[in-house]
Design an enzyme around this catalytic site. Sequence first.
Site, PDB file in Angstrom:
ATOM      1  CD  GLU A 217      -3.054   3.081  -5.604  1.00 35.14           C
ATOM      2  OE1 GLU A 217      -4.137   2.481  -5.792  1.00 35.14           O
ATOM      3  OE2 GLU A 217      -2.004   2.510  -5.283  1.00 35.14           O
TER       4      GLU A 217
ATOM      5  CG  HIS B  21      -2.954  -0.861  -6.995  1.00 31.93           C
ATOM      6  ND1 HIS B  21      -3.431  -0.190  -5.900  1.00 31.93           N
ATOM      7  CD2 HIS B  21      -2.871  -2.175  -6.610  1.00 31.93           C
ATOM      8  CE1 HIS B  21      -3.620  -1.038  -4.905  1.00 31.93           C
ATOM      9  NE2 HIS B  21      -3.281  -2.249  -5.317  1.00 31.93           N
TER      10      HIS B  21
ATOM     11  NE  ARG C 247      -4.423  -1.126   0.266  1.00 30.16           N
ATOM     12  CZ  ARG C 247      -4.777  -2.112  -0.525  1.00 30.16           C
ATOM     13  NH1 ARG C 247      -3.961  -2.518  -1.488  1.00 30.16           N
ATOM     14  NH2 ARG C 247      -5.946  -2.704  -0.379  1.00 30.16           N
TER      15      ARG C 247
END
Length: 315
Positions: free
Chosen positions: A263, A281, A234
Amino acid sequence: MPDRVLIYSKFPKALMARIGERFELLDAAGKPPAEVFPPERLSRVRAMITAGGTQLPGSVMDTLPSLRAIICYGTGFDGVDLAAAKERDIAVGNSPGANAASVADLAVTLMLTATRRIVPADGFVRDGSWAASKPSPLLRAVPGNPGRRVGIYGMGEIGRKIAARMSAFEMEIGYFSRSRREVPYRYFESLEALAEWCSVLMIAVRASADTHHVVNADILKKLGSDGYVINIARGSVIDEVALAAALKDDTIAGAGLDVFEKEPHPPGELTGLPNVVLTPHIGGHTVDSHAAMQDCVIANLEAFFAGRPLAYPVR
């Protein structure tokens, strides 16, 4: 009538297709459910699907008075207010280990891409510099993998798969985790000690209040000028301001990042640097991982609606 399930986060419709064959889906498309559906429709919702990183506070749960199950699509559940869910007698489930192999593969890919400087090498070929025999300091000889020390922060399912892959490259493996594991790798008592020892720091730990910005300027300094940090966990685990500064002033050699704190907006301080590799991601974004995560979501929902404990509860 199929059981009704709210889709809380914004998911591509293709990812929900299999789930939609079994359940009636109400898609909030990433918006607050109360802004999309009238109260009478939400009042009958007993289960929802969310992405683990999406913020899901108690105030949203209160708009769904019948809600009794929150099912996370994926391993993470850091966005869910677990205390609020417990207070409201809402079970929380996830998809443990479903994407571990794919995420570990990307960790290795980022490490190799960063340490072997694949991105500048690709540009060197494409822009004609290789054909023109232009010198490039970014393409000087670099250390190989045999004997390189890799420190893994977090020895869960993903951490163990990263370690297995790193071992195949004849690298030394060390780790720091909340507890010592039954694994054949050297254990360090602290993240600081691990960073002092290794030259590649792999972040594979869950996001929590305890891990927020734990990889800070001090940890990066301990990693050293020949060090690399790889993050597939993360974005909140790394202090991105400190990381950008460390990359600019050669406190560390480079980084590979698949996750970011906000994000989909990585900071411009990072996107403009040549010694960092960035991906959007995509660690768990493979066909087999999605199939496995959907299996877990369906198993959790079927168990819940049948009155059984969740198949994969968050503990």
